[in-house]
Design a protein around this motif. Structure first.
Motif, mmCIF file in Angstrom:
data_model
loop_
_atom_site.group_PDB
_atom_site.id
_atom_site.type_symbol
_atom_site.label_atom_id
_atom_site.label_comp_id
_atom_site.label_asym_id
_atom_site.label_seq_id
_atom_site.Cartn_x
_atom_site.Cartn_y
_atom_site.Cartn_z
ATOM 1 N N LYS A 26 0.834 -1.205 0.000
ATOM 2 C CA LYS A 26 0.000 0.000 0.000
ATOM 3 C C LYS A 26 0.866 1.250 0.000
ATOM 4 N N ARG A 27 1.931 1.237 0.814
ATOM 5 C CA ARG A 27 2.828 2.396 0.875
ATOM 6 C C ARG A 27 3.496 2.628 -0.486
ATOM 7 N N PHE A 55 -4.970 8.148 -0.367
ATOM 8 C CA PHE A 55 -3.900 9.139 -0.476
ATOM 9 C C PHE A 55 -4.023 10.185 0.626
ATOM 10 N N LYS A 56 -5.237 10.664 0.853
ATOM 11 C CA LYS A 56 -5.422 11.697 1.882
ATOM 12 C C LYS A 56 -5.171 11.143 3.277
ATOM 13 N N ASN A 57 -5.541 9.880 3.512
ATOM 14 C CA ASN A 57 -5.257 9.255 4.807
ATOM 15 C C ASN A 57 -3.755 9.156 5.055
ATOM 16 N N GLN A 58 -2.995 8.933 3.980
ATOM 17 C CA GLN A 58 -1.544 8.779 4.110
ATOM 18 C C GLN A 58 -0.833 10.122 4.251
ATOM 19 N N TYR A 59 -1.251 11.121 3.457
ATOM 20 C CA TYR A 59 -0.490 12.367 3.368
ATOM 21 C C TYR A 59 -1.230 13.600 3.883
ATOM 22 N N ILE A 109 9.302 12.305 -0.261
ATOM 23 C CA ILE A 109 7.985 11.677 -0.170
ATOM 24 C C ILE A 109 8.006 10.502 0.803
ATOM 25 N N THR A 110 8.960 9.584 0.613
ATOM 26 C CA THR A 110 9.080 8.409 1.472
ATOM 27 C C THR A 110 9.630 8.818 2.838
ATOM 28 N N SER A 111 9.092 8.246 3.905
ATOM 29 C CA SER A 111 9.622 8.553 5.234
ATOM 30 C C SER A 111 11.093 8.164 5.280
ATOM 31 N N HIS A 112 11.884 8.935 5.984
ATOM 32 C CA HIS A 112 13.334 8.763 5.964
ATOM 33 C C HIS A 112 13.763 7.356 6.365
ATOM 34 N N SER A 113 13.055 6.744 7.297
ATOM 35 C CA SER A 113 13.447 5.416 7.770
ATOM 36 C C SER A 113 13.181 4.329 6.743
ATOM 37 N N ASN A 114 12.393 4.619 5.713
ATOM 38 C CA ASN A 114 12.045 3.607 4.710
ATOM 39 C C ASN A 114 12.777 3.785 3.383
#
Length: 262
Positions: A56-57, A93-97, A177-182
């Motif tokens: 999903k991510r 998309f809105k739930n994620q960002y 866009i991607t979280s730094h840890s990923n």
């Protein structure tokens, strides 16, 4: 059962390649010696997220890149990343960002604003077609593309560095866009022999915009800043959401290939 990391990487590659659809338990079990439950457990231990959460991510991150890189309409992007209608895509998309896809596209310059605000040198830009290259590659999660983690990965094969025909870095995620840890980085080399812990794959192949960073790799972000500033100002071409490839020609010369939208 002993963990076979090459086999696990092959399955992960398959999941990534098919991020836009559900990879079934039967597919994973037929590719491996693991039950789906056992593979889920191994995957979560390695990545700290579920297989479905990972997919999903990837769908939404690829959608975000398409929104800011291309001019495809929202319905096309939704379909390209595996959503069958614009409503379910927009909701996810809105739930994620916390912003709608349409708003994210309008705010494209805001995404890059902080990253490119420093002044940088001019770049020489070339448009090139590159043939696909067969490589042995290993990916890691490199927090915000941390040089220490990337250096540690290269040190795994450093004693054999002289035998490789070419060495590449594979930038899989857009860290804005991607979280730094990923964020994921791949070390890739051309080699006539298999390398333990590395899986065989292909990189490049297609149309790219090429520019070059001269100097220490520690300063490579400044060159990326200059490129984004050039791209945002001129918009001479549309970018693709595929991997960015770094080609390490010599210690202080790094050619960077951004895939273009065709």
């Amino acid at each position: 059962m002993q963990t076979n990391f090459n086999e696990i990487q092959e399955i992960i590659d398959h999941i990534e390649l098919n991020f836009d659809r559900e990879v079934t338990a039967h597919e994973i079990e037929s590719m491996s010696h693991y039950s789906y439950r056992n593979f889920q457990r191994i995957f979560f231990k390695l990545f700290n997220e579920t297989i479905s959460g990972f997919q999903k991510r990837l769908r939404l991150e690829n959608a975000y890149k398409k929104l800011i890189y291309t001019e495809d309409n929202l319905s096309e992007i939704a379909w390209q990343v595996g959503y069958f209608n614009i409503q379910s895509f927009s909701k996810a998309f809105k739930n994620q960002y916390s912003v709608s896809p349409a708003e994210a596209r309008k705010q494209k310059f805001d995404i890059f604003k902080e990253f490119i605000e420093d002044r940088g040198s001019d770049l020489k830009i070339e448009i090139k077609y590159k043939d696909a290259v067969s490589v042995y590659c290993k990916f890691i999660k490199a927090k915000d593309y941390n040089n220490q983690e990337i250096d540690a990965l290269w040190k795994e094969i450093e004693p054999d560095a002289e035998i490789f025909d070419a060495a590449y870095g594979v930038i899989r995620d857009q860290p804005l866009i991607t979280s730094h840890s990923n964020c994921r980085y791949g070390a890739a080399v051309k080699s006539d022999e298999a390398i333990a812990g590395f899986s065989k794959s292909e990189i490049l192949g297609g149309k790219y915009v090429k520019f070059t960073h001269y100097g220490s790799y520690d300063d490579v972000l400044e060159t990326y800043r200059s490129f984004y500033r050039f791209w945002l100002a001129g918009k001479q071409f549309l970018l693709n959401n595929s991997d960015v490839i770094e080609e390490y020609e010599e210690p202080e010369v790094t050619h960077i290939y951004f895939p273009l939208y065709e």
